[in-house]
Write a protein that holds these residues in place. Structure first.
Motif, mmCIF file in Angstrom:
data_model
loop_
_atom_site.group_PDB
_atom_site.id
_atom_site.type_symbol
_atom_site.label_atom_id
_atom_site.label_comp_id
_atom_site.label_asym_id
_atom_site.label_seq_id
_atom_site.Cartn_x
_atom_site.Cartn_y
_atom_site.Cartn_z
ATOM 1 N N MET A 1 -71.975 -20.766 -69.478
ATOM 2 C CA MET A 1 -72.936 -20.519 -70.548
ATOM 3 C C MET A 1 -72.874 -19.066 -71.000
ATOM 4 O O MET A 1 -72.967 -18.763 -72.197
ATOM 5 C CB MET A 1 -74.351 -20.879 -70.059
ATOM 6 N N GLN A 2 -72.728 -18.154 -70.043
ATOM 7 C CA GLN A 2 -72.646 -16.749 -70.409
ATOM 8 C C GLN A 2 -71.377 -16.437 -71.188
ATOM 9 O O GLN A 2 -71.370 -15.541 -72.034
ATOM 10 C CB GLN A 2 -72.715 -15.886 -69.141
ATOM 11 N N ALA A 3 -70.307 -17.181 -70.893
ATOM 12 C CA ALA A 3 -69.055 -16.942 -71.615
ATOM 13 C C ALA A 3 -69.078 -17.524 -73.025
ATOM 14 O O ALA A 3 -68.352 -17.074 -73.901
ATOM 15 C CB ALA A 3 -67.881 -17.527 -70.834
ATOM 16 N N MET A 4 -69.938 -18.516 -73.248
ATOM 17 C CA MET A 4 -69.976 -19.142 -74.557
ATOM 18 C C MET A 4 -70.662 -18.256 -75.591
ATOM 19 O O MET A 4 -70.333 -18.290 -76.765
ATOM 20 C CB MET A 4 -70.702 -20.489 -74.468
ATOM 21 N N ILE A 5 -71.615 -17.470 -75.141
ATOM 22 C CA ILE A 5 -72.360 -16.646 -76.095
ATOM 23 C C ILE A 5 -71.478 -15.597 -76.744
ATOM 24 O O ILE A 5 -71.455 -15.475 -77.976
ATOM 25 C CB ILE A 5 -73.586 -16.021 -75.393
ATOM 26 N N PRO A 6 -70.664 -14.797 -75.960
ATOM 27 C CA PRO A 6 -69.759 -13.853 -76.638
ATOM 28 C C PRO A 6 -68.726 -14.543 -77.516
ATOM 29 O O PRO A 6 -68.366 -14.044 -78.587
ATOM 30 C CB PRO A 6 -69.113 -13.092 -75.487
ATOM 31 N N ASN A 7 -68.209 -15.699 -77.062
ATOM 32 C CA ASN A 7 -67.215 -16.411 -77.856
ATOM 33 C C ASN A 7 -67.799 -16.901 -79.185
ATOM 34 O O ASN A 7 -67.090 -16.987 -80.179
ATOM 35 C CB ASN A 7 -66.671 -17.606 -77.065
ATOM 36 N N PHE A 8 -69.075 -17.210 -79.178
ATOM 37 C CA PHE A 8 -69.699 -17.695 -80.397
ATOM 38 C C PHE A 8 -69.723 -16.617 -81.479
ATOM 39 O O PHE A 8 -69.565 -16.896 -82.657
ATOM 40 C CB PHE A 8 -71.126 -18.164 -80.087
ATOM 41 N N PHE A 9 -69.899 -15.363 -81.060
ATOM 42 C CA PHE A 9 -70.001 -14.279 -82.034
ATOM 43 C C PHE A 9 -68.641 -13.668 -82.385
ATOM 44 O O PHE A 9 -68.529 -12.965 -83.382
ATOM 45 C CB PHE A 9 -70.925 -13.174 -81.495
ATOM 46 N N ARG A 10 -67.613 -13.896 -81.601
ATOM 47 C CA ARG A 10 -66.328 -13.258 -81.883
ATOM 48 C C ARG A 10 -65.226 -14.241 -82.277
ATOM 49 O O ARG A 10 -64.151 -13.820 -82.700
ATOM 50 C CB ARG A 10 -65.865 -12.475 -80.669
ATOM 51 N N THR A 11 -65.490 -15.546 -82.105
ATOM 52 C CA THR A 11 -64.453 -16.545 -82.387
ATOM 53 C C THR A 11 -64.827 -17.335 -83.626
ATOM 54 O O THR A 11 -65.912 -17.922 -83.694
ATOM 55 C CB THR A 11 -64.268 -17.514 -81.206
ATOM 56 N N TYR A 12 -63.960 -17.346 -84.583
ATOM 57 C CA TYR A 12 -64.186 -18.108 -85.818
ATOM 58 C C TYR A 12 -63.418 -19.429 -85.732
ATOM 59 O O TYR A 12 -62.239 -19.446 -85.387
ATOM 60 C CB TYR A 12 -63.723 -17.321 -87.044
ATOM 61 N N THR A 13 -64.088 -20.531 -86.033
ATOM 62 C CA THR A 13 -63.484 -21.862 -85.988
ATOM 63 C C THR A 13 -63.324 -22.377 -87.407
ATOM 64 O O THR A 13 -64.291 -22.451 -88.168
ATOM 65 C CB THR A 13 -64.351 -22.826 -85.178
ATOM 66 N N THR A 14 -62.136 -22.738 -87.772
ATOM 67 C CA THR A 14 -61.861 -23.280 -89.093
ATOM 68 C C THR A 14 -61.507 -24.753 -88.984
ATOM 69 O O THR A 14 -60.883 -25.179 -88.001
ATOM 70 C CB THR A 14 -60.700 -22.513 -89.759
ATOM 71 N N PRO A 15 -61.949 -25.572 -89.899
ATOM 72 C CA PRO A 15 -61.629 -27.004 -89.813
ATOM 73 C C PRO A 15 -60.130 -27.245 -89.978
ATOM 74 O O PRO A 15 -59.442 -26.517 -90.697
ATOM 75 C CB PRO A 15 -62.426 -27.618 -90.963
ATOM 76 N N ARG A 16 -59.679 -28.232 -89.309
ATOM 77 C CA ARG A 16 -58.257 -28.581 -89.352
ATOM 78 C C ARG A 16 -58.128 -30.041 -89.735
ATOM 79 O O ARG A 16 -58.785 -30.900 -89.150
ATOM 80 C CB ARG A 16 -57.618 -28.333 -87.992
ATOM 81 N N LEU A 17 -57.331 -30.322 -90.744
ATOM 82 C CA LEU A 17 -57.159 -31.678 -91.228
ATOM 83 C C LEU A 17 -56.129 -32.395 -90.374
ATOM 84 O O LEU A 17 -55.022 -31.909 -90.169
ATOM 85 C CB LEU A 17 -56.709 -31.665 -92.688
ATOM 86 N N LEU A 18 -56.552 -33.554 -89.870
ATOM 87 C CA LEU A 18 -55.671 -34.343 -89.012
ATOM 88 C C LEU A 18 -55.743 -35.796 -89.462
ATOM 89 O O LEU A 18 -56.820 -36.384 -89.544
ATOM 90 C CB LEU A 18 -56.100 -34.226 -87.544
ATOM 91 N N GLN A 19 -54.626 -36.358 -89.780
ATOM 92 C CA GLN A 19 -54.559 -37.757 -90.191
ATOM 93 C C GLN A 19 -54.136 -38.617 -89.012
ATOM 94 O O GLN A 19 -53.114 -38.361 -88.393
ATOM 95 C CB GLN A 19 -53.557 -37.929 -91.327
ATOM 96 N N ALA A 20 -54.992 -39.611 -88.705
ATOM 97 C CA ALA A 20 -54.714 -40.515 -87.592
ATOM 98 C C ALA A 20 -54.377 -41.888 -88.139
ATOM 99 O O ALA A 20 -55.166 -42.466 -88.914
ATOM 100 C CB ALA A 20 -55.913 -40.592 -86.649
#
Length: 424
Positions: A1-20
């Motif tokens: 949980m403590q590791a998720m908080i810094p990652n939330f503010f420094r890691t940007y997540t972009t959507p990725r298109l995936l065709q299944a």
């Protein structure tokens, strides 16, 4: 949980298109999308009608009255006795009076011919009017008697301070038997004889009156118009009056938009069964002209009508009347009391019209819901499908600029290429 908080503010997540290539997933996605679209359309478009602008109504109503009636034979003596009050034939214009908020139908006329300014006993029907002449009885039972105070305001006049017996004629006038314990009341200065103050109490021998029961057959035509300034629309409630001949008959269920009424129908549909009882005491009714106009679909807009009593059907003590005194001289008059059925006309409702701005706003509010099926499909894929490892490897990819060591691809020249360069 403590590791998720810094990652939330420094890691940007972009959507990725995936065709299944999976027919089950696609079918599930389309079904969810269809359900969301249908629910949104039903809730926002059909139920709340968020894409339409609301336009309050401003209504105006006028009316025409038709018909007439004769006085019954037993009442013709009143016509001869009071020719300035009663008529042998009444037209609609004689009985129906206009007012600023509607109209009034005269339904009962009571005449008190000889009222004089004098002293008389207060009506026993008036609250706190019963007193006692015996001082000893007042001291022992003062909680049951009223102390008559000179100059005190009473319902029928000003108290003289005396406690007097009601005469036999007065008791008959108020329908109280002679010898009743409550026949001693405070004396008042006013117009005597006094009239009953409680609706429904009978009028005695000192008055003459008759209920105009045949006024129930008179016909009223309501002419309504509405203006919706915010929508720029205007309509009339009566499209084809057809002269003075009724083209329909109002009924609250079968024909609620018909503007032709009889006075009896107005009283009947307000919940009263006996017209004569209502006419004898008078009553106030409300005619509501309701406009519900959708200008996107209707070329014309027609109102509906409803009738309700102002004070309710089960409360009989309210009445409506007005008095017209006719003075003979100083201290002598004839009092004409007219009971009536007053109809107050009101407008309510609104108009609705689609605007481009509200339509775009409504659609934009529903746009985020279109991402719900993709989120649900992703959860289902992670939960139920076997090739989850390959799915995650293609769906999620961690990219870091510091670890980006990928070099450009270079090609070494062959010997043939070197020989060609020498000849050049």
């Amino acid at each position: 949980m403590q590791a998720m908080i810094p990652n939330f503010f420094r890691t940007y997540t972009t959507p990725r298109l995936l065709q299944a290539d999976n027919a089950k997933l696609q079918l599930c996605y389309l079904l969810q999308l269809a359900v969301i679209l249908v629910l949104f359309a039903l809730y926002a478009i059909v139920y709340h009608q968020a894409h339409q602008q609301r336009c309050p109504v401003r209504g105006v109503t006028t009316f025409q009255s038709f018909g007439g009636f004769f006085m019954p034979e037993e009442a013709l003596k009143l016509v001869k006795k009071y020719p300035n009050v009663y008529q042998s034939f009444w037209s609609a214009s004689d009985v129906i009076e206009r007012s600023s908020d509607g109209f009034t139908v005269v339904s009962h006329i009571v005449v008190t011919p000889n009222q004089t300014q004098s002293n008389c006993a207060e009506s026993p029907n008036v609250p706190n009017s019963i007193c006692t002449i015996s001082e000893e009885e007042y001291l022992t039972k003062n909680y049951t008697y009223t102390k008559c105070a000179k100059g005190s305001q009473s319902v029928s006049g000003v108290q003289t301070g005396e406690c007097v017996h009601n005469t036999q004629d007065t008791l008959k006038f108020y329908d109280i038997p002679w010898g009743d314990p409550g026949t001693t009341t405070c004396e008042v200065s006013g117009w005597c004889p006094l009239l009953p103050v409680s609706p429904g109490k009978p009028y005695g021998n000192s008055t003459d009156g008759h209920v105009l029961e045949y006024s129930k057959n008179l016909i009223v035509l309501l002419k309504t118009s509405s203006d919706f300034p915010m929508c720029g629309e205007k309509y009339f409630g009566l499209q084809d009056p057809g002269g003075s001949i009724p083209q329909c008959t109002y009924h609250p269920v079968n024909n609620p938009s018909c503007p032709w009424f009889t006075i009896h129908d107005l009283v009947l549909y307000a919940g009263f069964i006996s017209y004569a009882n209502v006419a004898s005491t008078g009553q106030i009714f409300r005619i509501t002209v309701h406009w519900d106009c959708d200008f996107d679909w209707k070329e014309t807009c027609t109102p509906t009508y409803s009738i309700t009593p102002v004070f309710g059907r089960y409360r009989q003590w309210e009445s409506f009347y007005w008095e017209n005194p006719i003075y003979y001289g100083q201290g002598t008059r004839k009092l004409v009391r007219k009971f009536g059925l007053k109809f107050i006309i009101e407008h309510d409702g609104e108009g609705k019209k689609t605007t481009v701005w509200l339509l775009m706003k409504t659609l934009s509010l529903g746009f985020p819901y279109l991402f719900i099926p993709g989120f649900v499909i992703t959860l289902l894929y992670n939960k139920f499908f076997k090739n989850i490892t390959a799915f995650k490897r293609k769906k999620y990819y961690q990219y870091s600029e510091s670890e980006d060591c990928e070099s450009l691809i270079t090609v070494s020249p062959t010997a043939m290429d070197v020989g060609r360069l020498k000849h050049v």
